[in-house]
Design a protein around this motif. Structure first.
Motif, PDB file in Angstrom:
ATOM      1  N   TYR A 430      24.462  39.597  26.129  1.00 31.21           N
ATOM      2  CA  TYR A 430      22.971  40.278  26.586  1.00 31.21           C
ATOM      3  C   TYR A 430      22.990  41.711  26.786  1.00 31.21           C
ATOM      4  CZ  TYR A 430      19.053  41.133  29.818  1.00 31.21           C
ATOM      5  OH  TYR A 430      17.975  41.556  30.409  1.00 31.21           O
ATOM      6  N   ASP A 431      21.933  42.088  26.306  1.00 30.88           N
ATOM      7  CA  ASP A 431      21.632  43.704  26.572  1.00 30.88           C
ATOM      8  C   ASP A 431      20.433  43.983  26.969  1.00 30.88           C
ATOM      9  OD1 ASP A 431      21.661  46.357  26.638  1.00 30.88           O
ATOM     10  OD2 ASP A 431      22.069  46.716  24.478  1.00 30.88           O
ATOM     11  N   GLY A 432      20.295  44.340  28.325  1.00 32.74           N
ATOM     12  CA  GLY A 432      18.858  44.756  28.956  1.00 32.74           C
ATOM     13  C   GLY A 432      19.042  45.276  30.366  1.00 32.74           C
ATOM     14  N   GLU A 433      18.015  44.848  31.095  1.00 34.18           N
ATOM     15  CA  GLU A 433      17.881  45.236  32.284  1.00 34.18           C
ATOM     16  C   GLU A 433      18.139  44.067  33.258  1.00 34.18           C
ATOM     17  OE1 GLU A 433      13.910  48.133  32.291  1.00 34.18           O
ATOM     18  OE2 GLU A 433      13.463  46.014  31.714  1.00 34.18           O
ATOM     19  N   TRP A 434      18.622  44.376  34.702  1.00 39.71           N
ATOM     20  CA  TRP A 434      19.237  43.473  35.558  1.00 39.71           C
ATOM     21  C   TRP A 434      18.562  43.832  36.958  1.00 39.71           C
ATOM     22  CZ3 TRP A 434      23.077  39.797  34.328  1.00 39.71           C
ATOM     23  CH2 TRP A 434      23.609  39.940  33.220  1.00 39.71           C
ATOM     24  N   LYS A 435      18.576  42.833  37.950  1.00 34.42           N
ATOM     25  CA  LYS A 435      18.114  43.144  39.247  1.00 34.42           C
ATOM     26  C   LYS A 435      18.620  41.997  40.047  1.00 34.42           C
ATOM     27  CE  LYS A 435      14.155  43.569  42.237  1.00 34.42           C
ATOM     28  NZ  LYS A 435      12.585  43.656  42.350  1.00 34.42           N
ATOM     29  N   ALA A 436      19.637  42.447  40.935  1.00 29.15           N
ATOM     30  CA  ALA A 436      20.448  41.724  41.740  1.00 29.15           C
ATOM     31  C   ALA A 436      21.038  40.612  41.090  1.00 29.15           C
ATOM     32  CB  ALA A 436      19.690  40.944  42.925  1.00 29.15           C
ATOM     33  N   ASP A 437      21.843  41.088  40.123  1.00 31.91           N
ATOM     34  CA  ASP A 437      22.816  40.201  39.192  1.00 31.91           C
ATOM     35  C   ASP A 437      22.168  39.180  38.385  1.00 31.91           C
ATOM     36  OD1 ASP A 437      25.488  40.853  38.915  1.00 31.91           O
ATOM     37  OD2 ASP A 437      26.110  39.435  40.805  1.00 31.91           O
ATOM     38  N   LYS A 438      21.067  39.280  38.208  1.00 30.06           N
ATOM     39  CA  LYS A 438      20.012  38.419  37.399  1.00 30.06           C
ATOM     40  C   LYS A 438      19.502  39.191  36.332  1.00 30.06           C
ATOM     41  CE  LYS A 438      19.696  34.773  40.681  1.00 30.06           C
ATOM     42  NZ  LYS A 438      18.771  33.696  41.296  1.00 30.06           N
ATOM     43  N   ARG A 439      19.365  38.446  35.105  1.00 24.92           N
ATOM     44  CA  ARG A 439      18.787  39.177  34.026  1.00 24.92           C
ATOM     45  C   ARG A 439      17.189  39.318  34.348  1.00 24.92           C
ATOM     46  NH1 ARG A 439      21.301  35.456  29.454  1.00 24.92           N
ATOM     47  NH2 ARG A 439      20.933  34.210  31.064  1.00 24.92           N
ATOM     48  N   SER A 440      16.625  40.455  34.520  1.00 22.60           N
ATOM     49  CA  SER A 440      15.266  40.646  34.870  1.00 22.60           C
ATOM     50  C   SER A 440      14.673  42.144  34.458  1.00 22.60           C
ATOM     51  CB  SER A 440      15.102  40.814  36.533  1.00 22.60           C
ATOM     52  OG  SER A 440      15.235  39.306  37.037  1.00 22.60           O
ATOM     53  N   GLY A 441      13.610  41.736  33.688  1.00 21.36           N
ATOM     54  CA  GLY A 441      13.143  42.832  32.906  1.00 21.36           C
ATOM     55  C   GLY A 441      13.030  42.549  31.329  1.00 21.36           C
ATOM     56  N   HIS A 442      13.184  43.757  30.728  1.00 24.59           N
ATOM     57  CA  HIS A 442      13.422  43.440  29.273  1.00 24.59           C
ATOM     58  C   HIS A 442      14.727  43.499  28.655  1.00 24.59           C
ATOM     59  CE1 HIS A 442      12.970  44.393  24.690  1.00 24.59           C
ATOM     60  NE2 HIS A 442      11.684  43.623  24.970  1.00 24.59           N
ATOM     61  N   GLY A 443      14.972  42.497  27.879  1.00 24.24           N
ATOM     62  CA  GLY A 443      16.356  42.711  27.164  1.00 24.24           C
ATOM     63  C   GLY A 443      16.311  41.347  26.017  1.00 24.24           C
ATOM     64  N   CYS A 454      14.437  37.834  22.602  1.00 26.90           N
ATOM     65  CA  CYS A 454      14.270  39.190  22.646  1.00 26.90           C
ATOM     66  C   CYS A 454      12.810  39.429  23.595  1.00 26.90           C
ATOM     67  CB  CYS A 454      14.345  40.068  21.596  1.00 26.90           C
ATOM     68  SG  CYS A 454      14.005  41.771  21.819  1.00 26.90           S
ATOM     69  N   GLY A 455      12.824  39.848  24.761  1.00 26.83           N
ATOM     70  CA  GLY A 455      11.606  40.082  25.486  1.00 26.83           C
ATOM     71  C   GLY A 455      11.588  39.995  26.934  1.00 26.83           C
ATOM     72  N   SER A 456      10.809  39.316  27.620  1.00 27.25           N
ATOM     73  CA  SER A 456      10.851  39.637  29.207  1.00 27.25           C
ATOM     74  C   SER A 456      11.663  38.461  29.770  1.00 27.25           C
ATOM     75  CB  SER A 456       9.380  39.289  29.524  1.00 27.25           C
ATOM     76  OG  SER A 456       8.635  40.311  29.057  1.00 27.25           O
ATOM     77  N   TRP A 457      12.542  38.776  30.958  1.00 23.82           N
ATOM     78  CA  TRP A 457      13.355  38.200  31.428  1.00 23.82           C
ATOM     79  C   TRP A 457      13.032  38.177  33.113  1.00 23.82           C
ATOM     80  CZ3 TRP A 457      17.546  35.264  29.260  1.00 23.82           C
ATOM     81  CH2 TRP A 457      17.906  35.714  27.932  1.00 23.82           C
ATOM     82  N   LYS A 458      13.160  37.058  33.974  1.00 19.45           N
ATOM     83  CA  LYS A 458      12.999  36.973  35.337  1.00 19.45           C
ATOM     84  C   LYS A 458      13.610  36.144  35.867  1.00 19.45           C
ATOM     85  CE  LYS A 458       9.170  36.728  38.630  1.00 19.45           C
ATOM     86  NZ  LYS A 458       7.677  36.512  38.705  1.00 19.45           N
ATOM     87  N   ASN A 459      14.548  36.353  36.812  1.00 21.65           N
ATOM     88  CA  ASN A 459      15.355  35.741  37.415  1.00 21.65           C
ATOM     89  C   ASN A 459      16.469  34.916  36.735  1.00 21.65           C
ATOM     90  OD1 ASN A 459      14.595  36.417  40.129  1.00 21.65           O
ATOM     91  ND2 ASN A 459      12.892  34.957  40.076  1.00 21.65           N
ATOM     92  N   ASP A 460      16.934  35.533  35.672  1.00 22.05           N
ATOM     93  CA  ASP A 460      17.890  34.928  34.807  1.00 22.05           C
ATOM     94  C   ASP A 460      17.379  33.921  33.697  1.00 22.05           C
ATOM     95  OD1 ASP A 460      20.488  36.105  34.471  1.00 22.05           O
ATOM     96  OD2 ASP A 460      21.462  34.137  35.213  1.00 22.05           O
ATOM     97  N   ARG A 461      16.031  34.120  33.769  1.00 22.99           N
ATOM     98  CA  ARG A 461      15.415  32.798  32.760  1.00 22.99           C
ATOM     99  C   ARG A 461      14.536  33.810  31.878  1.00 22.99           C
ATOM    100  NH1 ARG A 461      15.076  27.469  34.120  1.00 22.99           N
ATOM    101  NH2 ARG A 461      13.122  27.404  32.909  1.00 22.99           N
ATOM    102  N   PHE A 462      14.681  33.271  30.504  1.00 22.37           N
ATOM    103  CA  PHE A 462      13.837  34.068  29.475  1.00 22.37           C
ATOM    104  C   PHE A 462      12.408  33.528  29.370  1.00 22.37           C
ATOM    105  CE2 PHE A 462      12.457  34.494  24.845  1.00 22.37           C
ATOM    106  CZ  PHE A 462      12.350  35.759  24.939  1.00 22.37           C
TER     107      PHE A 462
END
Length: 697
Positions: A430-443, A454-462
């Protein structure tokens, strides 16, 4: 005369002994000690030469992560540790941790064993890389540079391609090695040496290693200007009240390369790996290796293994003389400030230990403030942080834990935050944005046999991919009687004016929406009794106006797949030049239960697909909604999964499964049609669509 001669014979040895004692025990200035310390960075591997120009490079490690390659950099194990100059000829002593304690020559029996293991590992590794590459190739075919993250995915795709090529090449060479008798493997290293008193990096090579120690030598064969050296005495030096000589910089390029001296009787911490121990007089009395000290006696034995002591004295003298003839400019003296930044190996919170740079003037929570480059780990090594610290907080670096290896930015609690990459233990990247140890944002994430997400992630879910709609995409429509009837009113379709001018609300559009209709699907039948009376005329008009056209059937849960296939084949006009037929599958959960569940439904659906495919020689397409994909399609048999899928998803995100078409809205507007129209997008470029159409003719 005789008496004076006797006095001379007695005095001369006494003078020699006195001078030797003075040389050994007169304290060495701290500045000279600091000038003798250096940083050693090495990339090491085993080299296995083959006949001709073929060469294999074998990693030092011998476990499930061992590797072999035709490219040296791909398998080299890196080490970054302390060292010290010990001769005027540029010789450097450090611990053999730089080569992981491995021997200089790998025995033939071990080479054969490792090649057998690697043969199996490489076969699996190549299959995984090829599977991942296939998914990345699919992404490349169905996306373009206008899509968010496209360039990042393409860059990673190229890395995977090159990696697969290297593994394939290595696998073939391993096969050659197994058939030959040449199994000699020798240790090789690419070494760089840096010092606080030398502005450039210096190249060095291995000389020998034994007793847990490693002797290197600069390629220049001389001690750099501005540097000093330690003297290694034949029988070693007593440690007395020993001090640890630790190296202050463990890899950071943002800090100055200054070492520090810490008292062993005051600090119960080990020096940095490879750091030298010095005695009260400032002379070398050992080398740090792991958590122990290798004595100066063993260091003397290492030196004697290379040359006898008279030879060392001669080489030191000649190198010293040669340095005058070279005429180098002397370095500007530097006075290190050891009170500001130094190395510590200290316990911190949660059973973690930190080794690295600290600010010796400040403490927080009972320990020195971590400042600069350092490494923090628990006792078992299952949690490791490594990187650059600022005011006791890790801002950026690497974390190793059960999830895998993360490289990127952190928040104040040591959690992934901001941009970063994860090399997961299960093989996902995974290559992208993180927040509080979870994939959040674009990646984006990539993994063997999994679609690239490839797209938007929130709370470790695509969540999905937000498409950007442009004139470069391929658009189509699907129509039925609803495009001709609105209440009691009846309308025709002006096929000469067809042009998409609206995609409904909530779409990311670049430019003006004014797209041609490249393909159209027309409803022919439903169940085994319903027929679309507008089907014949719409089909003729679409063909007449050069629009790629296909026919679809709406599946009913009240009759068998075979009955419905027979009705469709009777009523639909499928030409050889048409697009493949489509089965529109939209049952409710209640209807599926009435049929007997997913298994019963899929048996009837598969019957329809197979019967129509045998009749027309074209593989039909399955049309379903996103909820059906999420809840039911995953239970479909393998025979059904080979059919292309057309998915309806009306939200902001594109479906993240392999698909042929995507129905993005039922609220599209098309010139020439009075009512709202389903608008679809082909999952690929215009070139890919042309290839697809040609393959279906």
């Amino acid at each position: 005369m005789k008496r004076s001669h006797k006095i001379s014979l007695i005095a001369l040895p006494l003078i020699v002994v006195a001078v030797a004692v003075l040389i050994i025990f007169i304290p060495t200035r701290q500045t000279e000690q600091l000038r003798a310390v250096c940083r050693v960075k090495a990339a090491t591997c085993y080299v296995l030469p083959l006949a001709g120009s073929d060469t294999l490079y074998l990693s030092l490690r011998n476990d499930s992560l061992q590797d072999v390659s035709t490219v040296r950099a791909a398998v080299s194990d890196t080490a970054d540790q302390s060292g010290a100059f010990v001769s005027n000829g540029g010789d450097i002593v450090t611990s053999d941790a730089i080569v992981g304690g491995q021997p200089s020559v790998l025995p033939a029996a071990q080479v054969r064993q490792r090649l057998q293991q690697l043969d199996t590992l490489l076969v699996v590794r190549l299959a995984n890389l090829q599977g991942e590459q296939k998914e990345l190739d699919y992404y490349a075919r169905t996306h373009s540079v206008v899509d968010d993250g496209y360039n990042d995915v393409m860059a990673y795709r190229e890395k995977v391609r090159k990696h697969a090529e290297r593994v394939d090449s290595a696998l073939r060479l391993v096969g050659k090695y197994k058939q030959s008798n040449r199994y000699a493997a020798h240790l090789d290293a690419s070494v760089e040496v840096t010092s606080a008193y030398v502005p450039t990096k210096l190249k060095a090579h291995l000389r020998c290693h034994k007793n847990g120690l490693m002797l290197l030598q600069l390629d220049t064969l001389c001690l750099p200007d501005g540097c000093s050296r330690f003297s290694v005495y034949r029988f070693g030096v007593r440690t007395l009240r020993s001090r640890l000589f630790a190296y202050n910089d463990m890899g950071s390029r943002s800090q100055n390369f200054l070492p520090a001296v810490t008292d062993s009787d005051r600090e119960l911490f080990a020096a940095a790996e490879g750091g030298v121990w010095i005695n009260r007089s400032g002379h070398i009395s050992g080398v740090q290796r792991g958590a122990a000290r290798v004595s100066s006696v063993k260091l003397a034995q290492l030196m004697a293994y290379v040359h006898y002591w008279p030879v060392w004295w001669w080489k030191n003298a000649t190198a010293w003389v040669r340095s005058f003839h070279l005429g180098h400019d002397k370095a500007v003296p530097v006075v290190p400030r050891t009170d500001l930044t130094c190395v510590r190996n200290m316990p911190v919170a949660d059973s973690l230990k930190y080794e690295g740079q600290v600010d010796c003037r400040r403490k927080v929570a009972g320990h020195w403030v971590r400042q600069g480059y350092g490494r923090m780990a628990n006792a078992s090594g299952t949690l490791v942080y490594e990187g650059t610290w600022h005011n006791d907080t890790l801002k950026a670096g690497k974390r190793i834990d059960q999830r895998g290896v993360y490289e990127g930015n952190f928040d104040g609690k040591g959690r992934a935050d901001g941009s970063g990459k994860l090399y997961a233990a299960d093989g996902e990247f995974y290559d992208g944005e993180w927040k509080a140890d979870k994939r959040s944002g674009h990646g984006f994430s990539s993994r063997n046999r999994h679609i690239v997400r490839c797209g938007s992630w929130k709370n470790d879910r695509f969540q999905g991919e937000r498409m950007i709609y442009t004139a470069d995409r391929v658009y189509g429509i699907d129509i039925s009687r609803h495009q001709h009837e609105q209440g009691r009113r009846r309308y025709g379709i002006d096929w000469s004016k067809l042009r998409i001018y609206s995609l409904g609300g909530g779409r990311r559009v670049r430019g003006v929406v004014d797209y041609p209709v490249s393909f159209a699907y027309i409803k022919a039948t439903e169940g085994r009794t319903v027929y679309n009376k507008y089907y014949p005329s719409d089909l003729r008009q679409a063909r007449r106006h050069g629009i790629h056209v296909g026919s679809y059937h709406f599946f009913s849960t009240r009759s068998t797949g075979a009955q419905q296939a027979a009705y469709f084949l009777k009523m639909a006009w499928v030409a050889q030049s048409d697009l493949p037929p489509v089965l529109d599958l939209e049952p409710t959960d209640a209807q599926i239960r009435q049929m007997g569940g997913d298994g019963a439904l899929f048996r009837q659906v598969l019957n329809w697909l197979q019967i129509v495919e045998r009749r027309h020689g074209k593989r039909p397409i399955l049309y379903v909604g996103q909820l059906f994909v999420n809840n039911h399609l995953k239970h479909a048999p393998a025979a059904l999964r080979k059919y292309d899928v057309w998915i309806a998803r009306y939200g902001e995100f594109k479906p993240y499964v392999h698909l042929l078409h995507w129905q993005l809205t039922p609220y599209g507007r098309v010139r020439g049609i009075r009512t709202e129209v389903d608008v679809n997008v082909f999952n690929g470029s215009k070139e890919e669509f042309a290839k697809y159409v040609k393959s279906e003719m």
